[in-house]
Design an enzyme around this catalytic site. Structure first.
Site, PDB file in Angstrom:
ATOM      1  N   GLY A  37       0.844  -1.199   0.000  1.00 46.53           N
ATOM      2  CA  GLY A  37       0.000   0.000   0.000  1.00 46.53           C
ATOM      3  C   GLY A  37       0.869   1.235   0.000  1.00 46.53           C
ATOM      4  N   LEU A  38       0.244   2.374  -0.122  1.00 50.09           N
ATOM      5  CA  LEU A  38       0.963   3.639  -0.149  1.00 50.09           C
ATOM      6  C   LEU A  38       1.673   3.912   1.176  1.00 50.09           C
ATOM      7  CD1 LEU A  38      -1.770   5.874  -1.841  1.00 50.09           C
ATOM      8  CD2 LEU A  38       0.398   5.151  -2.893  1.00 50.09           C
ATOM      9  N   SER A  39       2.640   4.798   1.142  1.00 48.09           N
ATOM     10  CA  SER A  39       3.249   5.283   2.378  1.00 48.09           C
ATOM     11  C   SER A  39       2.167   5.948   3.220  1.00 48.09           C
ATOM     12  CB  SER A  39       4.351   6.306   2.049  1.00 48.09           C
ATOM     13  OG  SER A  39       4.907   6.828   3.224  1.00 48.09           O
ATOM     14  N   GLY A  40       2.065   5.552   4.477  1.00 50.27           N
ATOM     15  CA  GLY A  40       1.039   6.100   5.348  1.00 50.27           C
ATOM     16  C   GLY A  40      -0.256   5.307   5.354  1.00 50.27           C
ATOM     17  N   GLY A  42      -0.619   2.376   6.562  1.00 47.07           N
ATOM     18  CA  GLY A  42      -0.713   1.568   7.778  1.00 47.07           C
ATOM     19  C   GLY A  42      -0.132   0.174   7.659  1.00 47.07           C
ATOM     20  N   LYS A  43       0.717  -0.058   6.675  1.00 47.18           N
ATOM     21  CA  LYS A  43       1.291  -1.391   6.458  1.00 47.18           C
ATOM     22  C   LYS A  43       2.095  -1.874   7.664  1.00 47.18           C
ATOM     23  CE  LYS A  43       3.624   0.053   2.967  1.00 47.18           C
ATOM     24  NZ  LYS A  43       3.156   1.443   3.107  1.00 47.18           N
ATOM     25  N   SER A  44       3.067  -1.072   8.078  1.00 47.11           N
ATOM     26  CA  SER A  44       3.922  -1.470   9.199  1.00 47.11           C
ATOM     27  C   SER A  44       3.123  -1.583  10.490  1.00 47.11           C
ATOM     28  CB  SER A  44       5.072  -0.464   9.381  1.00 47.11           C
ATOM     29  OG  SER A  44       5.965  -0.515   8.299  1.00 47.11           O
ATOM     30  N   SER A 111       6.062  -1.730  -2.209  1.00 44.30           N
ATOM     31  CA  SER A 111       6.119  -2.641  -3.365  1.00 44.30           C
ATOM     32  C   SER A 111       5.129  -2.204  -4.435  1.00 44.30           C
ATOM     33  CB  SER A 111       5.867  -4.091  -2.934  1.00 44.30           C
ATOM     34  OG  SER A 111       4.757  -4.231  -2.084  1.00 44.30           O
TER      35      SER A 111
END
Length: 205
Positions: A37-40, A42-44, A111
């Site tokens: 997903g995009l930066s921000g 919430g992936k991490s 990615s």
């Protein structure tokens, strides 16, 4: 960076202890949970919260985080398209080793390119790769912007920034789409855990 074929002097050594032995010891299957997903988006945050829940359930896990990997394994790479491709290739090979170790590996990487994610999927069996799309609107990601990256990208200080000056290709058929714009973190974790149960990766919890 082109991947060179292995030398004829290099032969794969077959281990005595197999993945199946390790999975039996852990009492769960190993798998790659690929958060994209995009930066921000919430992936991490979601990957680490999911790992915490799995740890409480007695599962063996490890998170490969995009920022952390670039401090070591991929410290020599920039953010050009070619470097992004190589970054994901290395992570994919590392994730493959983790599932051979019997561990549930959670990866949190933008990615951005479908072809790169498909290439990682092709490294393992279809059942071993679960693509989890953290679907979050660009304006919401920008509103979070805890690192100030979007602001700097809008000002031209950061080149090749995904979503601004570099494209993001959303998954077409992810195993799970999590609306991180609207769902709470715990509700998002619940969706991931439910997926793992449905796929038979974790049992008896």
């Amino acid at each position: 960076m082109t991947k060179q074929p292995p030398s004829n002097a290099i032969v794969w050594h077959q281990a005595t202890i197999t993945r199946q032995h390790r999975e039996a010891l852990n009492n769960h299957r190993s798998s790659i949970l690929w958060f994209t997903g995009l930066s921000g988006a919430g992936k991490s945050t979601l990957a680490h919260a999911t790992e915490e829940r799995l740890h409480q359930m007695g599962c063996r896990t490890f998170v490969l985080d995009g920022d952390n990997v670039r401090h070591g394994l991929c410290a020599d790479l920039g953010f050009s398209d070619q470097d992004r491709i190589e970054n994901i290739r290395r992570v994919g090979e590392m994730a493959k080793l983790f599932i051979e170790s019997g561990v549930i590996v959670l990866t949190a990487f933008i990615s951005p390119f479908q072809a790169d994610r498909a290439r990682v999927r092709s490294l393992v069996t279809e059942a071993d790769f679960l693509e989890i799309y953290c679907d979050c609107a660009l304006e919401v990601c920008e509103g979070r912007d805890v690192k100030g990256l979007y602001r700097r990208a809008r000002m031209g200080e950061i080149k090749n920034f995904t979503g601004i000056s570099s494209p993001y290709e959303p998954p077409v058929n992810p195993e799970l789409r999590v609306n991180t714009s609207e769902l709470s973190l715990q509700a998002s974790v619940d969706q991931v855990i439910d997926l793992l149960k449905v796929r038979g990766i974790i049992k008896g919890f």
